[in-house]
Design a protein around this motif. Sequence first.
Motif, short mmCIF file in Angstrom:
data_model
loop_
_atom_site.label_atom_id
_atom_site.label_comp_id
_atom_site.label_asym_id
_atom_site.label_seq_id
_atom_site.Cartn_x
_atom_site.Cartn_y
_atom_site.Cartn_z
N VAL A 74 0.83 -1.21 0.00
CA VAL A 74 0.00 0.00 0.00
C VAL A 74 0.86 1.26 0.00
O VAL A 74 0.62 2.21 -0.75
N LYS A 75 1.91 1.27 0.81
CA LYS A 75 2.73 2.49 0.92
C LYS A 75 3.55 2.78 -0.33
O LYS A 75 4.05 3.88 -0.51
N TYR A 76 3.67 1.79 -1.21
CA TYR A 76 4.41 1.98 -2.46
C TYR A 76 3.49 2.33 -3.63
O TYR A 76 3.98 2.62 -4.73
N GLY A 77 2.20 2.24 -3.43
CA GLY A 77 1.26 2.57 -4.50
C GLY A 77 1.17 1.52 -5.59
O GLY A 77 0.71 1.80 -6.69
N GLY A 78 1.58 0.31 -5.30
CA GLY A 78 1.54 -0.77 -6.28
C GLY A 78 2.27 -1.99 -5.74
O GLY A 78 2.99 -1.90 -4.73
N VAL A 79 2.11 -3.12 -6.42
CA VAL A 79 2.71 -4.36 -5.95
C VAL A 79 4.20 -4.38 -6.29
O VAL A 79 4.60 -4.17 -7.44
N ILE A 80 5.02 -4.65 -5.28
CA ILE A 80 6.47 -4.80 -5.46
C ILE A 80 6.76 -6.29 -5.56
O ILE A 80 6.59 -7.03 -4.58
N PRO A 81 7.17 -6.79 -6.74
CA PRO A 81 7.30 -8.24 -6.94
C PRO A 81 8.16 -8.96 -5.91
O PRO A 81 7.79 -10.03 -5.43
N GLU A 82 9.31 -8.39 -5.55
CA GLU A 82 10.19 -9.07 -4.61
C GLU A 82 9.55 -9.18 -3.23
O GLU A 82 9.64 -10.22 -2.57
N LEU A 83 8.88 -8.12 -2.81
CA LEU A 83 8.20 -8.16 -1.51
C LEU A 83 7.04 -9.16 -1.54
O LEU A 83 6.76 -9.84 -0.55
N ALA A 84 6.38 -9.24 -2.69
CA ALA A 84 5.26 -10.18 -2.82
C ALA A 84 5.73 -11.62 -2.67
O ALA A 84 5.13 -12.41 -1.94
N SER A 85 6.82 -11.96 -3.35
CA SER A 85 7.30 -13.36 -3.28
C SER A 85 7.78 -13.71 -1.88
O SER A 85 7.56 -14.83 -1.40
N ARG A 86 8.40 -12.75 -1.19
CA ARG A 86 8.83 -13.03 0.19
C ARG A 86 7.64 -13.25 1.11
O ARG A 86 7.66 -14.12 1.97
#
Length: 342
Positions: free
Chosen positions: A37-49
């Motif tokens: 949410v704080k990045y305004g979009g999905v961050i792929p690396e954070l998602a996979s972790r």
Amino acid sequence: MDITILGIESSCDDTSAAVIRNTTLLSNVIASQAVHVKYGGVIPELASRAHQQNIIPVVDTALKEAGISVDKLDAIAFTRGPGLLGSLLVGTSFAKGLSVAGNIPLVEVNHLQGHILSHFIDLPDREMPHPDFPFLCLLVSGGHTQIVRVDSPLEMQIIGTTIDDAAGEAFDKCAKVMGLPYPGGPVIDKLAKEGDPNAFAFARPHVKGEFDFSFSGLKTSFLYTLRDEVKRDPDFVEKHKADLCASLQHTIIDILLEKLIKAANTLGIKDIAIGGGVSANSGLRNAVAEAGRRRRWRTFIPELKFTTDNAAMIAISGYYRYCNGMISGLDTAPAARIEEML
């Protein structure tokens, strides 16, 4: 003989596991990721972790809620793609490991087909209404906008698609420019209820494909309107936020319905369904239902819990594939793009 399927979904930023017996849903557990949410979009690396952290407890909870032990599973269905490669890799790898440990067959699932087949999920307390074949499904999400002719659970043909942005992308990108929180689609939907859908006129596409979509021009028109108006009044967006949202949503829905109605008329199909994340939009749901009443369609609008990414739709899709002997090997690799799955 009953068939019990464990479904695993990890294509983007939701980790989900579900269990079905035949077509009846026994459990459907979803762990969402607030970190983006704080990045305004999905961050792929954070998602996979996050998937790595969530997948074991999510699967364990789904099995316990269903009252099913691993040794009672007939198959494990998993999302092969399309989606974020790192996220898909987590789900695929977990499914393979559980398959080897329990000697359980694997079934790969196309995420988009899962959205379409969610209309065939039954609940423990009631059998849901299902479309008859053939039917048309308007599939609308953050990454895809398609009209799909569905002739059977295993026979689907894309007859119309976006040539640039998807409807969900248009919502989210325009929301970001207005300073609205991510994800922008639900916020626009809420604000649109307070605004005038005819307050602003935005560009509408003219594309060659008979049933194809385009949202890039609409998005650009929206951005230019904001740029020009903000030059004259720095507080323009804040003053007219509801009207901007209502006009944007109205235009997107009109574009979607125009092509859907044209496809239904051309093909002579009266069973019409919608699916995907944007099918949670109240304006679209109401518009499709109203179009159905006027045109004597049988319309199928999913429950809100089946619009977002969820493993129930992966499990039901896996059920039909398993029943047709479509078993996957341990060498199956995740596919980020739909073209890689053909």
